[in-house]
Design an enzyme around this catalytic site. Structure first.
Site, PDB file in Angstrom:
ATOM      1  N   HIS A 101       0.834  -1.208   0.000  1.00  0.00           N
ATOM      2  CA  HIS A 101       0.000   0.000   0.000  1.00  0.00           C
ATOM      3  C   HIS A 101       0.870   1.260   0.000  1.00  0.00           C
ATOM      4  O   HIS A 101       0.665   2.179  -0.799  1.00  0.00           O
ATOM      5  CB  HIS A 101      -0.915  -0.064   1.234  1.00  0.00           C
ATOM      6  CG  HIS A 101      -1.858   1.087   1.348  1.00  0.00           C
ATOM      7  ND1 HIS A 101      -2.599   1.318   2.476  1.00  0.00           N
ATOM      8  CD2 HIS A 101      -2.184   2.060   0.483  1.00  0.00           C
ATOM      9  CE1 HIS A 101      -3.341   2.394   2.297  1.00  0.00           C
ATOM     10  NE2 HIS A 101      -3.107   2.870   1.104  1.00  0.00           N
ATOM     11  N   GLU A 104       2.457   1.609  -3.321  1.00  0.00           N
ATOM     12  CA  GLU A 104       1.517   2.149  -4.313  1.00  0.00           C
ATOM     13  C   GLU A 104       1.470   3.675  -4.224  1.00  0.00           C
ATOM     14  O   GLU A 104       1.442   4.380  -5.224  1.00  0.00           O
ATOM     15  CB  GLU A 104       0.123   1.542  -4.084  1.00  0.00           C
ATOM     16  CG  GLU A 104      -0.960   2.088  -4.995  1.00  0.00           C
ATOM     17  CD  GLU A 104      -2.233   2.396  -4.244  1.00  0.00           C
ATOM     18  OE1 GLU A 104      -2.614   3.571  -4.206  1.00  0.00           O
ATOM     19  OE2 GLU A 104      -2.851   1.455  -3.673  1.00  0.00           O
ATOM     20  N   HIS A 105       1.464   4.198  -3.000  1.00  0.00           N
ATOM     21  CA  HIS A 105       1.482   5.656  -2.830  1.00  0.00           C
ATOM     22  C   HIS A 105       2.814   6.240  -3.287  1.00  0.00           C
ATOM     23  O   HIS A 105       2.845   7.278  -3.938  1.00  0.00           O
ATOM     24  CB  HIS A 105       1.297   6.026  -1.351  1.00  0.00           C
ATOM     25  CG  HIS A 105      -0.122   6.009  -0.890  1.00  0.00           C
ATOM     26  ND1 HIS A 105      -0.746   7.116  -0.384  1.00  0.00           N
ATOM     27  CD2 HIS A 105      -1.046   5.022  -0.850  1.00  0.00           C
ATOM     28  CE1 HIS A 105      -1.991   6.819  -0.042  1.00  0.00           C
ATOM     29  NE2 HIS A 105      -2.191   5.547  -0.310  1.00  0.00           N
ATOM     30  N   GLU A 202      -4.490   7.072   6.912  1.00  0.00           N
ATOM     31  CA  GLU A 202      -5.551   6.437   6.144  1.00  0.00           C
ATOM     32  C   GLU A 202      -5.973   5.125   6.810  1.00  0.00           C
ATOM     33  O   GLU A 202      -7.156   4.825   6.939  1.00  0.00           O
ATOM     34  CB  GLU A 202      -5.039   6.178   4.730  1.00  0.00           C
ATOM     35  CG  GLU A 202      -6.114   5.709   3.779  1.00  0.00           C
ATOM     36  CD  GLU A 202      -5.539   5.221   2.457  1.00  0.00           C
ATOM     37  OE1 GLU A 202      -4.469   5.698   2.046  1.00  0.00           O
ATOM     38  OE2 GLU A 202      -6.171   4.329   1.863  1.00  0.00           O
TER      39      GLU A 202
HETATM   40 ZN   LIG Z   1      -4.030   4.561   0.308  1.00  0.00          ZN
END
Ligand SMILES: [Zn+2]
Length: 1014
Positions: A101, A104-105, A202
């Site tokens: 994750h 991905e960012h 998040e």
């Molecule tokens: Zn995210």
């Protein structure tokens, strides 16, 4: 803001993949678009291994493998202009630090050729993409986009591929996106340290949402071995264990071409893709065996297991003793067995969905819960597929009963099988969904194939739906086959998990303690040098975030490359009895679509507040000719199902006018049109709402369903509530669609007697369900010859006995004026991060200034709000938008600093006045492009002309708007900003969330609204 689907795959009830079909008459197959590509032949470093024509969808599929790196490539050639491209990787972490994750960012923070932060967000303004995203699933990450413009497509392809293969992954990016220690006061070395980071925040949000927490823990527990035992999105308590080195290593091994799957779809030539992918990237790599990323099949359990987990108390949920959930799950087939997953999809629908399914009868109709929870359904997105049946809002004392009933239900299905016409109605739904066509076909196919492809499943066979359907029909009609399946997957299946979740008032404390402990141990271990570094990093990061970036490296579409790709739809208007009709012949592929609006302006206030509930129950009761079970069978055997939506639309040129009503709709195969309209006649003849037990159950389920999803759309709710303070149209919306509706329904549930509710629902039905109250629209293909007669007959029947009234295409209601004072509302909710909004009334859609304000909203979003609210202030997102009636909206999403953000909103006009130099030709063009992106989206055949039908927005008005957008000049932005958004203008504000101190300024009147007492 990207919608990143961390839980992609295990949250919703899944029906047949939304794969759509175009008939041969619409799309003529072009022979051999890719002439040079033949099986066994190499082209641009790729060896083609298979070419196959899939007649269901009129697709030619090419499967290729890169010779050097073994990258797999699937191309679906089809005469469709909405072209898709995607690159995906199997990302299978063996820890819960959130590596995939955070990766991905971070890959989206700049790459070798495009060293700019958030290139997707920036490309949003430089492209006409119809879709752009990055998605993290439980075991894969992929980067898809779609565009109808080939120049644009090639631009995006370059940015996407460089981002994934050549990201900078700098240390500062890791600190910003992942996690870091930072001083609470940046310039004060003695201030306390705290955890910060985009993904860190998040995931804190995601873990406070009970349904996503339950979903996450359920997967982790039922599939404990290997990657599914971990949180791919990142467990906030584990995230601070991740190092920058580990992130880079994960990239090197997982984002390697040998672990990549590339997909393209549509009418653009395949060879150009292959050539570019090979020359720019793949040819420069050697093969790296991706065996470490393979997900093994889960070892099956010898006996069922149980688990209990705590969750936070949901202030807006029901009484605390009812806030429990239970889920019973079974591990089913292997995803690569495509027929089994197809069959189990149908089986799950037969068992779970609708009043004829066994679990609905045995569990839902018992009324011991708030209905199915979000885990319920068949999950075929991970290696070991899962069947889950679960309930939300159920008392703890009922857990045992639920379990017993669930077991008994399965035994009953084993003993009695399914009714033949129930099976037929489920199969009909499959057939209809294959014919119903969507302009997102290429993306839908990708989303459906990706999980299967990720585990090396037979993707080309999975596209041959007709073969699978034929086999399924024969099998399901055979009672012995059904018995065997139930025996195998349920009765003798020991890989079964019973999991419960109960609210714990100490939940937040427990998390905060764990967080504090982890912080303490990190801080205690710091050396003097570490501390100095943290201090410097904090300053450096804040500096970097404020820096104006050079975006020249990013490709951008040019104005001459944009063409208008829409034409006025061929609409016909007629009147049958008193019913205004809008008819549109379109390429609907043998499917007929009906939509209608029923006016509700005559309702009294007590009735109006129950309108959304009325819509929810309308097709769930006995009708004149059918009991509710038979009616449901009739509906699903002949149509797509009936939909009822509360419809409140603002006026495109008058601000205090609006239409309120119910939007109804359904579609069917052409030959079923008489049946579909007969079904609507049953509804218009008014169902019998006398079954009070059923009404009670539906009320409970409805109220439970209202609270889920509030956090996901918090900014929408905040804008809605803020608008209700300045516009009476929006006050009406707020009462029916906003948080006020949720609150008032909970009060109704508590205070009303069910016979009162029944009587109100009945009164609404009497007033609303009338032919004279309807306007209707039909979309149909030219093969449906009889449509006019059939529709005429339907209208005549419907209006029989009605007193005639004047025709009114759209029933506008005057909403009255709102007092012009600056007001704010704080809706206090038990969530860790807030949502903020500020709204200012300006001018409506048809005013020439509207287009300027619209362009301004995009400009402010990307040049002011996104950099400050998101990148500096730590919110997950922030932006501005304008509604059709001209309310200018500012919002922030998952925002840790509400007061600062509201200040940022207030200072907009000042900022604009000081930054007029930022409105150069390029920035202005980008703002326009991002609007054209919305305006030029492909319109589905069944939606053509629907803007006219619903809002009175004709193609001509639309085209004028488009021309006005293109004509906006640089100086217009500062001018309208000063004219409409300066600090002295009347406004409304809203904050949703907990614990905001000193909210409100001198000239503002704030009210605080909290959830119902428990
Ligand atoms: Zn995210």
């Amino acid at each position: 803001m990207y919608s990143r689907l961390h839980k992609h795959g295990y949250m919703r009830l899944r029906h047949l993949p939304e794969i759509r079909h175009y008939s041969g008459s619409i799309l003529k197959k072009k022979e051999h678009l890719a002439k040079n590509i033949q099986p066994g032949k190499a082209v641009h470093g790729f060896l083609c291994s298979e070419i196959e024509h899939i007649k269901e969808y009129n697709i030619t599929a090419y499967f290729l493998v890169h010779e050097k790196t073994k990258t797999e490539y699937l191309h679906l050639e089809r005469d469709d202009t909405n072209n898709v491209f995607s690159v995906g990787f199997r990302t299978t972490p063996l820890d819960s630090m959130g590596t995939p994750h955070i990766l991905e960012h971070t890959v989206l923070c700049g790459s070798e050729k495009y060293p700019v932060r958030d290139p997707f967000f920036k490309m949003l303004n430089r492209s006409l993409a119809t879709f752009m995203n990055a998605l993290t699933g439980p075991d894969y990450t992929f980067y898809p986009f779609s565009s109808q413009n080939e120049v644009d497509y090639r631009n995006l392809q370059k940015v996407y591929l460089d981002a994934v293969f050549k990201p900078n992954l700098s240390r500062l990016d890791f600190l910003q996106e992942g996690w870091r220690l930072e001083h609470t006061k940046l310039d004060d070395k003695n201030s306390e340290l705290q955890f910060k980071g985009v993904v860190y925040n998040e995931m804190k949000g995601a873990f406070s949402e009970t349904s996503s927490l339950f979903g996450q823990k359920f997967i982790n527990t039922i599939l404990p071995k290997g990657t599914y035992g971990y949180v791919s999105g990142g467990d906030p308590i584990r995230i601070p264990e991740l190092t920058h080195e580990h992130l880079k290593k994960f990239h090197a091994t997982h984002y390697h071409p040998s672990n990549a799957r590339i997909y393209s779809y549509g009418s653009f030539p395949l060879e150009a893709n292959l050539k570019f992918v090979n020359e720019a990237y793949l040819s420069k790599y050697d093969y790296l065996n991706p065996q470490d990323t393979i997900v093994a099949q889960q070892e099956r359990w010898k006996s069922p297991k149980r688990a209990e987990i705590p969750c936070r108390v949901d202030q807006y949920g029901g009484p605390i003793e009812k806030q429990n959930q239970i889920a019973i799950g079974y591990v089913m087939s292997d995803i690569t067995n495509i027929y089994e997953t197809f069959m189990l999809t149908a089986l799950a629908e037969l068992m779970i969905i609708g009043p004829n399914s066994a679990f609905y009868k045995s569990l839902i109709e018992k009324n011991i819960s708030g209905g199915y929870n979000s885990l319920t359904g068949y999950d075929n997105q991970i290696r070991d597929t899962l069947f889950v049946i679960g309930l939300r809002d159920v008392e703890k004392s009922k857990f045992e009963t639920v379990e017993k009933i669930a077991n008994q239900t399965i035994e009953d299905i084993f003993a009695k099988g399914f009714e033949k016409d129930h099976i037929e109605s489920v199969l009909h739904g499959f057939e209809l969904s294959i014919k119903h066509q969507s302009p997102k076909f290429g993306l839908n196919v990708l989303f459906n194939l990706m999980p299967l492809w990720n585990h090396n499943g037979p993707i080309l066979n999975a596209l041959k739906v007709n073969e699978l359907l034929t086999k399924l029909k024969t099998n399901l009609m055979n009672p012995i086959y059904v018995k065997d399946v139930i025996e195998k997957y349920f009765l003798s299946n020991n890989h079964k998990l019973i999991m419960t979740m109960q609210p714990d008032p100490k939940f937040d404390d427990t998390f905060n303690e764990a967080e504090a402990k982890s912080l303490q141990s990190k801080v205690a271990a710091l050396t003097k040098e570490d501390r100095e570094k943290i201090y410097q990093d904090g300053l450096e990061l804040s500096e970097a975030q404020k820096k104006v970036e050079q975006l020249d490296s990013l490709p951008c579409l040019k104005i001459e490359e944009i063409t208008l790709n829409k034409t006025a739809p061929p609409l016909r208007h007629a009147v049958a009895e008193t019913i205004p009709l809008q008819l549109c012949e379109a390429n609907t592929n043998g499917v007929t679509y009906f939509k209608g609006v029923l006016g509700t302006e005559s309702l009294k206030e007590t009735q109006r507040q129950l309108l959304p509930f009325f819509n929810y129950v309308l097709d769930k009761f006995d009708t004149k000719s059918y009991n509710y079970r038979d009616f449901d069978k009739y509906v699903s055997k002949s149509t797509s199902g009936l939909s009822f939506i509360t419809h409140i639309t603002e006026h495109i040129d008058q601000q205090e006018q609006y239409e309120q009503g119910v939007l109804i709709g359904s579609h069917c195969l052409d030959e079923n049109l008489p049946k579909m309209l007969d079904i609507w006649s049953e509804i218009f003849n008014k169902p019998n709402f006398g079954n009070s037990e059923r009404m009670t159950m539906l009320l409970t389920n409805y109220c439970s369903s209202l609270t889920s999803g509030i956090i996901d759309s918090g900014h929408t709710y905040a804008m809605q509530a803020a608008r209700s303070l300045i516009s009476s149209v929006d006050q009406c919306k707020e009462n029916l669609l906003g948080l006020h509706h949720v609150i008032s329904m909970q009060e109704i549930q508590k205070n009303y007697k069910i016979d009162e509710i029944q009587s109100i629902v009945d009164q609404i039905a009497k007033q609303v369900l009338k032919g004279s109250n309807l306007r209707a629209a039909f979309h149909y293909s030219n093969t449906n010859k009889d449509i006019h007669n059939i529709v005429d007959k339907f209208c005549t029947e419907l209006c029989k006995g009605d007193e005639g009234k004047e025709l009114n295409r759209i029933n506008w209601t005057d909403s009255g004026k709102t007092a012009k004072e600056n007001r704010g509302i704080h809706i206090s909710m038990n969530i860790p991060v807030n949502f903020c909004a500020k709204v200012i009334p300006t001018v409506a859609y048809t005013d020439p200034d509207f287009a300027k304000l619209r362009v301004l909203s995009r400009f402010l979003s990307s040049k002011y709000l996104h950099p400050i609210v998101r990148e500096q202030n730590g919110a997950y997102g922030g932006g501005a938008t304008i509604t059709m009636d001209g309310v200018f909206n500012f919002y922030s999403y998952r925002d840790p600093n509400s007061n600062v953000t509201l200040d940022v909103f207030d200072k907009t006009a000042d900022w604009m006045a000081n930054n007029t130099s930022l409105v150069d030709d390029q920035n202005l063009f980008e703002a326009k492009l991002s609007i054209l992106q919305q305006m030029d989206q492909p319109v589905p055949e069944y939606m053509k002309g629907i803007d006219l039908f619903l809002y009175g927005l004709s193609y001509d008005i639309w085209q004028t708007q488009r021309e006005r957008v293109l004509a906006v000049q640089n100086e217009d932005l500062a001018e309208v900003c000063k004219k409409y958004l300066s600090a002295d203008k009347w406004y409304g504000k809203c904050v949703i969330g907990e614990g905001v101190a000193n909210l409100g300024k001198e000239n503002e009147a704030w009210e605080r609204l909290s959830g119902p007492q428990q």
